[in-house]
Write a protein that holds these residues in place. Structure first.
Motif, PDB file in Angstrom:
ATOM      1  N   LEU A 193     -37.365 -80.313 -11.747  1.00 52.72           N
ATOM      2  CA  LEU A 193     -38.086 -79.058 -11.529  1.00 52.72           C
ATOM      3  C   LEU A 193     -37.419 -77.939 -12.331  1.00 52.72           C
ATOM      4  O   LEU A 193     -38.100 -77.093 -12.909  1.00 52.72           O
ATOM      5  N   SER A 194     -36.082 -77.957 -12.324  1.00 50.46           N
ATOM      6  CA  SER A 194     -35.366 -76.954 -13.130  1.00 50.46           C
ATOM      7  C   SER A 194     -35.711 -77.140 -14.604  1.00 50.46           C
ATOM      8  O   SER A 194     -35.932 -76.168 -15.336  1.00 50.46           O
ATOM      9  N   ALA A 195     -35.761 -78.390 -15.022  1.00 50.95           N
ATOM     10  CA  ALA A 195     -36.106 -78.678 -16.418  1.00 50.95           C
ATOM     11  C   ALA A 195     -37.481 -78.132 -16.753  1.00 50.95           C
ATOM     12  O   ALA A 195     -37.686 -77.514 -17.799  1.00 50.95           O
ATOM     13  N   ALA A 196     -38.416 -78.328 -15.818  1.00 55.06           N
ATOM     14  CA  ALA A 196     -39.766 -77.814 -16.038  1.00 55.06           C
ATOM     15  C   ALA A 196     -39.748 -76.299 -16.149  1.00 55.06           C
ATOM     16  O   ALA A 196     -40.437 -75.707 -16.995  1.00 55.06           O
ATOM     17  N   ALA A 197     -38.925 -75.662 -15.301  1.00 52.26           N
ATOM     18  CA  ALA A 197     -38.844 -74.199 -15.329  1.00 52.26           C
ATOM     19  C   ALA A 197     -38.268 -73.726 -16.657  1.00 52.26           C
ATOM     20  O   ALA A 197     -38.750 -72.757 -17.236  1.00 52.26           O
ATOM     21  N   ILE A 198     -37.249 -74.435 -17.127  1.00 51.77           N
ATOM     22  CA  ILE A 198     -36.630 -74.070 -18.406  1.00 51.77           C
ATOM     23  C   ILE A 198     -37.663 -74.174 -19.523  1.00 51.77           C
ATOM     24  O   ILE A 198     -37.708 -73.358 -20.436  1.00 51.77           O
ATOM     25  N   LEU A 199     -38.541 -75.180 -19.379  1.00 53.46           N
ATOM     26  CA  LEU A 199     -39.567 -75.355 -20.420  1.00 53.46           C
ATOM     27  C   LEU A 199     -40.745 -74.411 -20.230  1.00 53.46           C
ATOM     28  O   LEU A 199     -41.776 -74.551 -20.888  1.00 53.46           O
ATOM     29  N   GLY A 200     -40.627 -73.506 -19.248  1.00 53.56           N
ATOM     30  CA  GLY A 200     -41.626 -72.460 -19.139  1.00 53.56           C
ATOM     31  C   GLY A 200     -42.640 -72.612 -18.029  1.00 53.56           C
ATOM     32  O   GLY A 200     -43.569 -71.811 -17.930  1.00 53.56           O
ATOM     33  N   ALA A 201     -42.503 -73.635 -17.183  1.00 52.38           N
ATOM     34  CA  ALA A 201     -43.471 -73.799 -16.089  1.00 52.38           C
ATOM     35  C   ALA A 201     -43.123 -72.839 -14.962  1.00 52.38           C
ATOM     36  O   ALA A 201     -41.956 -72.695 -14.607  1.00 52.38           O
ATOM     37  N   ASN A 202     -44.138 -72.173 -14.400  1.00 52.15           N
ATOM     38  CA  ASN A 202     -43.866 -71.384 -13.198  1.00 52.15           C
ATOM     39  C   ASN A 202     -43.756 -72.355 -12.020  1.00 52.15           C
ATOM     40  O   ASN A 202     -44.105 -73.533 -12.161  1.00 52.15           O
ATOM     41  N   PRO A 203     -43.233 -71.894 -10.864  1.00 54.39           N
ATOM     42  CA  PRO A 203     -42.979 -72.831  -9.756  1.00 54.39           C
ATOM     43  C   PRO A 203     -44.221 -73.632  -9.366  1.00 54.39           C
ATOM     44  O   PRO A 203     -44.126 -74.844  -9.101  1.00 54.39           O
ATOM     45  N   ALA A 204     -45.384 -72.994  -9.346  1.00 52.30           N
ATOM     46  CA  ALA A 204     -46.603 -73.696  -8.962  1.00 52.30           C
ATOM     47  C   ALA A 204     -46.915 -74.802  -9.958  1.00 52.30           C
ATOM     48  O   ALA A 204     -47.232 -75.939  -9.571  1.00 52.30           O
ATOM     49  N   ARG A 242     -34.521 -83.405  -8.226  1.00 51.40           N
ATOM     50  CA  ARG A 242     -35.039 -82.031  -8.249  1.00 51.40           C
ATOM     51  C   ARG A 242     -34.616 -81.271  -9.509  1.00 51.40           C
ATOM     52  O   ARG A 242     -35.139 -80.190  -9.781  1.00 51.40           O
ATOM     53  N   THR A 243     -33.649 -81.824 -10.255  1.00 50.25           N
ATOM     54  CA  THR A 243     -33.294 -81.138 -11.506  1.00 50.25           C
ATOM     55  C   THR A 243     -34.467 -81.169 -12.479  1.00 50.25           C
ATOM     56  O   THR A 243     -34.553 -80.350 -13.387  1.00 50.25           O
ATOM     57  N   ARG A 256     -35.065 -81.861   1.628  1.00 53.05           N
ATOM     58  CA  ARG A 256     -33.998 -81.080   0.989  1.00 53.05           C
ATOM     59  C   ARG A 256     -32.817 -80.902   1.922  1.00 53.05           C
ATOM     60  O   ARG A 256     -31.767 -80.418   1.502  1.00 53.05           O
ATOM     61  N   LEU A 257     -32.985 -81.247   3.182  1.00 55.13           N
ATOM     62  CA  LEU A 257     -31.904 -81.046   4.144  1.00 55.13           C
ATOM     63  C   LEU A 257     -30.819 -82.089   3.923  1.00 55.13           C
ATOM     64  O   LEU A 257     -31.055 -83.176   3.404  1.00 55.13           O
ATOM     65  N   ARG A 258     -29.601 -81.725   4.335  1.00 53.85           N
ATOM     66  CA  ARG A 258     -28.473 -82.645   4.226  1.00 53.85           C
ATOM     67  C   ARG A 258     -27.712 -82.645   5.546  1.00 53.85           C
ATOM     68  O   ARG A 258     -27.815 -81.709   6.324  1.00 53.85           O
ATOM     69  N   GLY A 259     -26.960 -83.695   5.792  1.00 52.28           N
ATOM     70  CA  GLY A 259     -26.042 -83.741   6.934  1.00 52.28           C
ATOM     71  C   GLY A 259     -26.725 -83.585   8.270  1.00 52.28           C
ATOM     72  O   GLY A 259     -27.778 -84.189   8.524  1.00 52.28           O
ATOM     73  N   ALA A 260     -26.143 -82.739   9.119  1.00 56.20           N
ATOM     74  CA  ALA A 260     -26.607 -82.602  10.494  1.00 56.20           C
ATOM     75  C   ALA A 260     -28.067 -82.143  10.551  1.00 56.20           C
ATOM     76  O   ALA A 260     -28.830 -82.582  11.405  1.00 56.20           O
ATOM     77  N   TRP A 261     -28.431 -81.272   9.632  1.00 53.43           N
ATOM     78  CA  TRP A 261     -29.805 -80.756   9.639  1.00 53.43           C
ATOM     79  C   TRP A 261     -30.811 -81.877   9.385  1.00 53.43           C
ATOM     80  O   TRP A 261     -31.884 -81.922   9.983  1.00 53.43           O
ATOM     81  N   LEU A 262     -30.428 -82.785   8.489  1.00 53.31           N
ATOM     82  CA  LEU A 262     -31.313 -83.919   8.192  1.00 53.31           C
ATOM     83  C   LEU A 262     -31.492 -84.787   9.443  1.00 53.31           C
ATOM     84  O   LEU A 262     -32.598 -85.194   9.788  1.00 53.31           O
ATOM     85  N   HIS A 263     -30.352 -85.035  10.122  1.00 57.39           N
ATOM     86  CA  HIS A 263     -30.426 -85.836  11.349  1.00 57.39           C
ATOM     87  C   HIS A 263     -31.325 -85.164  12.379  1.00 57.39           C
ATOM     88  O   HIS A 263     -32.115 -85.809  13.064  1.00 57.39           O
ATOM     89  N   LEU A 264     -31.168 -83.862  12.478  1.00 52.48           N
ATOM     90  CA  LEU A 264     -31.962 -83.101  13.441  1.00 52.48           C
ATOM     91  C   LEU A 264     -33.454 -83.222  13.115  1.00 52.48           C
ATOM     92  O   LEU A 264     -34.288 -83.476  13.990  1.00 52.48           O
ATOM     93  N   ALA A 265     -33.773 -83.083  11.833  1.00 51.28           N
ATOM     94  CA  ALA A 265     -35.171 -83.181  11.418  1.00 51.28           C
ATOM     95  C   ALA A 265     -35.711 -84.579  11.696  1.00 51.28           C
ATOM     96  O   ALA A 265     -36.831 -84.748  12.197  1.00 51.28           O
ATOM     97  N   ALA A 266     -34.891 -85.587  11.370  1.00 50.39           N
ATOM     98  CA  ALA A 266     -35.323 -86.962  11.608  1.00 50.39           C
ATOM     99  C   ALA A 266     -35.571 -87.196  13.097  1.00 50.39           C
ATOM    100  O   ALA A 266     -36.558 -87.830  13.490  1.00 50.39           O
TER     101      ALA A 266
END
Lengths: 286, 344
Positions: free
Chosen positions: A182-193, A179-180, A93-103
């Motif tokens: 996941l949002s779609a799943a949430a809209i359809l009523g799924a809890n995060p788990a 990752r959208t 989920r990281l972007r930019g400098a943070w992604l580089h750092l993680a890599a």
């Protein structure tokens, strides 16, 4: 070449096939041919027949060592997956400098030699080592715990070395997951788990499969780390093969052991591919 | 950037010119090759060889020495393929014996060396043992303040943990001595008796894999006592590390010089070996590395201050016994299989 002459139409896939010719030739000469020679050698050296295989499957130490090898590789793979999955989930989920750092955090340990890292774990785990000093100082133990040689040391050492090979395929896979959904799943009523279990996890399976295959198969060939951190029980197949090939110059026996390990690896791979629906391995995604 | 590339081009041209000049010589004179490739174990040993053997050889003959790692299996691969990367090699003597048995080595020209002066058992048709190292008792002086084991029987009874090599080779001999077998009656090894002896200490023994590891567990106090080689603990002891050792009941092992079967520059390789085995060279080597000479003519040339550290000195040599490389060449495979099974 004759295809062209006969006037057959050029197609995209045929063009790709031709691009593949050179690498395939390279593999045939430098991989397939030597491998074939190793396999043949197991049956003809020192004399034609099955003598080497009778030894491998006989009363000697060989089957036990092969089993140890598979068991150790399996444990390391499971541990790697358990640690790598959350790390990759966050890193993807990281972007930019943070992604580089993680890599960088994942990649930099890979630049240190496996031998040095294994010796470093020896220093950590030994009787008067960092870990025991800490445990003693914290009062968690009165006498130093014997980690060396032992399963904990071997597994920690091997997991440390293999982690990047699990994390990187997982990150590559997870970054491609939309990752959208996941949002779609949430809209359809799924809890995060539920959204994770029903949507994200299945989509990350190709990454898991690639990482598992990579880690498991590489672990089967480990040599230095179990030799330095493990006891007699951690004698792995590579150690026996090296002994036969390099110390005893028994190339027939070394070939038979190597071939057995190869067949075993392929068998496990095929089995794994079956139970996960044929998606094992990096290239089998489509 | 431009400066770098022009520099490298100039170096390259110079190198090419030298190469042509050197390569031109043999064609005209029909003489020596321009270089000799020697396979060695690297590290401190190779540094000592470079100083003691390579430099004088090159000065004398004009032949440059190049080194390569002495991977055992590579010797067999080279001889099988008749494609030689090495002209000669330094190998563990027990492996040289094994290789000789498989027909992988050229016979040596003993006319160039004084066979009568060699220690018993060190001169062979296809290889010559070059130095005497000792596999001996050592201990951590912080963990063992007094009463360090005097012999292998005491080493077996020592309290705490002990270290032994995770290989049957040398470990079997030591196990037999611990069980009371006299050092001159070891061969042929009573394998069953050795395993029974090893059974007694299996639970309290850390089986190490490499020489470096044996030194580390001793110095760090991971074990109380361990078998190791004198070259591994000599420098640390002098440097103040908490480790000590003695040569009593030590097992002498050696490296060997040998020439791959069919290697093209045998004459030059043989001249090198003869030089390396000469008394002055052997003495100079032992002054740098604490492995004693196998050529007895070298001993009088060695500084009396250095001699006590050498396994083959007059004082130390009677305390130990030489490993029988022929036994291991004949039985190594079988005993290794039994040992691997035992240790699992």
């Amino acid at each position: 070449m004759t295809e062209r002459a006969s006037g057959e139409a050029w197609t995209m896939s045929r063009g790709y096939a031709r691009l593949l010719a050179l690498p395939l030739l390279f593999l045939a000469v430098f991989f397939a041919w030597p491998l074939l020679r190793v396999i043949v050698r197991g049956f003809v050296d020192p004399s034609p027949g099955l003598a080497n295989y009778i030894r491998v499957f006989g009363d000697g130490p060989y089957l036990k060592v092969l089993w140890n090898t598979v068991e150790t590789a399996a444990v390391v793979t499971v541990l790697c997956l358990a640690i790598a999955y959350p790390v990759a989930y966050v890193a993807a989920r990281l972007r930019g400098a943070w992604l580089h750092l993680a890599a960088a955090a994942v990649l930099i340990p890979m630049w240190t030699s496996v031998v040095i890292r294994s010796y470093a774990w020896m220093v950590v785990f030994q009787r008067q080592g960092v870990l025991n000093d800490a445990l003693l100082a914290l009062g968690l133990t009165d006498t130093p715990i014997r980690f060396l040689p032992g399963s904990i040391a071997v597994h920690v050492g091997m997991v440390h070395i293999m982690l990047p090979f699990m994390i990187l395929p997982l990150i590559a896979n997870m970054r491609a997951i939309d990752r959208t959904l996941l949002s779609a799943a949430a809209i359809l009523g799924a809890n995060p788990a539920m959204a994770f279990l029903k949507v994200f996890l299945p989509l990350s399976l190709p990454g898991i499969n690639a990482g598992v295959a990579l880690v498991f198969m590489t672990s089967l060939g480990f040599f230095v780390t179990p030799a330095l951190l493990g006891g007699p029980r951690h004698m792995l197949a590579a150690v026996l093969i090296e002994q036969q090939a390099n110390q005893l110059l028994n190339w027939g026996m070394a070939s038979a052991l190597a071939t057995t390990l190869l067949v075993l690896t392929l068998a496990i791979y095929v089995f794994y591919a079956r139970i996960t629906g044929g998606a094992a391995g990096a290239g089998a995604g489509r | 950037m431009a400066k770098h590339s022009s520099l490298s081009r100039r170096t390259l041209l110079k190198g090419a010119a030298v190469g042509t000049a050197v390569a031109g010589f043999p064609a005209i004179l029909k003489a020596a090759p321009s270089q000799l490739v020697i396979a060695t174990g690297g590290g401190k040993l190779e540094e000592a060889y470079a100083k003691v053997h390579f430099a004088p050889y090159s000065t004398k003959t004009g032949i440059k020495i190049v080194t390569a790692p002495n991977t055992n299996a590579k010797l067999k691969a080279m001889v099988e393929a008749k494609n030689y990367e090495w002209d000669l090699c330094q190998l563990p003597a027990e492996f040289a014996a094994h290789a000789a048995k498989q027909g992988l080595l050229e016979p040596l020209d003993w006319g160039q060396m004084d066979r009568a002066k060699m220690l018993t058992g060190t001169a062979h048709e296809h290889f010559v043992m070059s130095d005497v190292a000792a596999y001996h008792i050592a201990w951590n002086t912080k963990n063992v303040k007094s009463g360090a084991p005097k012999d292998w029987a005491e080493f077996w009874k020592a309290s705490g943990r002990r270290g032994l090599w995770k290989r049957p080779f040398q470990t079997m001999e030591v196990a037999l001595m611990a069980d009371g077998v006299a050092k001159d009656k070891l061969y042929p090894l009573d394998v069953e008796r050795a395993f029974k002896s090893l059974d007694k200490i299996k639970a309290s023994t850390l089986f190490w894999n490499t020489g470096a590891q044996s030194a580390q567990i001793l110095i760090d106090g991971e074990v109380e006592v361990s078998a190791t080689w004198n070259g591994r603990v000599h420098d640390p002891k002098i440097g103040g590390a908490p480790v000590d050792y003695h040569f009593n009941q030590s097992l002498f092992v050696s490296d060997a010089w040998a020439i791959p079967k069919g290697a093209p520059n045998k004459k030059e390789a043989m001249e090198f070996i003869a030089l390396a085995m000469s008394a002055p060279n052997q003495a100079a080597f032992s002054t740098i590395i604490p492995y004693g000479p196998t050529n007895t003519a070298a001993m009088p040339l060695i500084d009396p201050k250095v001699a006590p550290a050498l396994p083959s000195s007059a004082e130390n040599y009677p305390k130990g016994t030489f490993l029988d490389v022929t036994y291991w060449a004949d039985n190594g495979d079988r005993v290794a299989e039994q040992f691997n099974k035992w240790i699992l």
